[in-house]
Design a protein around this motif. Structure first.
Motif, PDB file in Angstrom:
ATOM      1  N   HIS A  34       0.839  -1.198   0.000  1.00  0.00           N
ATOM      2  CA  HIS A  34       0.000   0.000   0.000  1.00  0.00           C
ATOM      3  C   HIS A  34       0.879   1.254   0.000  1.00  0.00           C
ATOM      4  O   HIS A  34       1.632   1.487   0.934  1.00  0.00           O
ATOM      5  N   TYR A  36      -0.362   4.285  -0.024  1.00  0.00           N
ATOM      6  CA  TYR A  36      -1.094   5.346   0.670  1.00  0.00           C
ATOM      7  C   TYR A  36      -1.809   4.787   1.898  1.00  0.00           C
ATOM      8  O   TYR A  36      -2.157   3.600   1.931  1.00  0.00           O
ATOM      9  N   ASP A  37      -2.072   5.649   2.886  1.00  0.00           N
ATOM     10  CA  ASP A  37      -2.999   5.291   3.954  1.00  0.00           C
ATOM     11  C   ASP A  37      -4.325   4.946   3.289  1.00  0.00           C
ATOM     12  O   ASP A  37      -4.667   5.508   2.230  1.00  0.00           O
ATOM     13  N   TYR A  38      -5.094   4.041   3.918  1.00  0.00           N
ATOM     14  CA  TYR A  38      -6.342   3.639   3.276  1.00  0.00           C
ATOM     15  C   TYR A  38      -7.391   3.243   4.300  1.00  0.00           C
ATOM     16  O   TYR A  38      -7.089   2.912   5.435  1.00  0.00           O
ATOM     17  N   ALA A  69      -9.213   1.294   9.116  1.00  0.00           N
ATOM     18  CA  ALA A  69      -8.166   2.052   8.425  1.00  0.00           C
ATOM     19  C   ALA A  69      -6.801   1.452   8.728  1.00  0.00           C
ATOM     20  O   ALA A  69      -6.586   0.880   9.798  1.00  0.00           O
ATOM     21  N   ARG A  70      -5.900   1.592   7.757  1.00  0.00           N
ATOM     22  CA  ARG A  70      -4.528   1.102   7.905  1.00  0.00           C
ATOM     23  C   ARG A  70      -3.564   2.129   7.311  1.00  0.00           C
ATOM     24  O   ARG A  70      -3.911   2.837   6.365  1.00  0.00           O
ATOM     25  N   PRO A  71      -2.327   2.167   7.818  1.00  0.00           N
ATOM     26  CA  PRO A  71      -1.330   3.089   7.266  1.00  0.00           C
ATOM     27  C   PRO A  71      -0.685   2.539   5.992  1.00  0.00           C
ATOM     28  O   PRO A  71      -0.723   1.327   5.734  1.00  0.00           O
ATOM     29  N   ALA A  72      -0.084   3.438   5.250  1.00  0.00           N
ATOM     30  CA  ALA A  72       0.674   3.047   4.064  1.00  0.00           C
ATOM     31  C   ALA A  72       1.830   2.132   4.456  1.00  0.00           C
ATOM     32  O   ALA A  72       2.264   2.113   5.613  1.00  0.00           O
ATOM     33  N   GLU A  92      -8.181   4.978  -0.845  1.00  0.00           N
ATOM     34  CA  GLU A  92      -6.785   5.345  -0.609  1.00  0.00           C
ATOM     35  C   GLU A  92      -6.673   6.866  -0.524  1.00  0.00           C
ATOM     36  O   GLU A  92      -7.212   7.588  -1.360  1.00  0.00           O
TER      37      GLU A  92
END
Length: 94
Positions: A34, A36-38, A69-72, A92
């Protein structure tokens, strides 16, 4: 595993990309990182196996409408581990 799930970009601009993912049982996103944060918004209930590069498997129970949500930077593969079709929308944040 290669990508077997179906991804359809619903919207993209300079700030966000919105993608709907549809999986039949056993289908996969393929391994990816990933950028981007998403945010993920499940459309259906379902179970996934999230597989990291070292082979570790995390089982996740998704509930329709219950976002997370999750970080990049995360690298993984997502597999529909249930018996029914699974869908979620991934947002994203560029």
């Amino acid at each position: 595993m290669t990508t077997t799930a179906r991804a359809r970009t619903q919207h993209e601009d300079d700030r966000v990309r919105v993608t709907r993912w549809d999986f039949d049982s056993g289908q996969s996103t393929g391994r990816h990182v990933h950028a981007y944060d998403y945010v993920v918004v499940p459309v259906t209930d379902g179970r996934t196996h999230v597989i990291t590069p070292d082979g570790a498997v995390t089982v996740s129970e998704l509930r329709a409408g219950e976002s997370y949500a999750r970080p990049a930077g995360g690298e993984h593969e997502v597999v529909n581990a249930g018996t029914a079709p699974l869908a979620f929308v991934e947002i994203e944040l560029k």
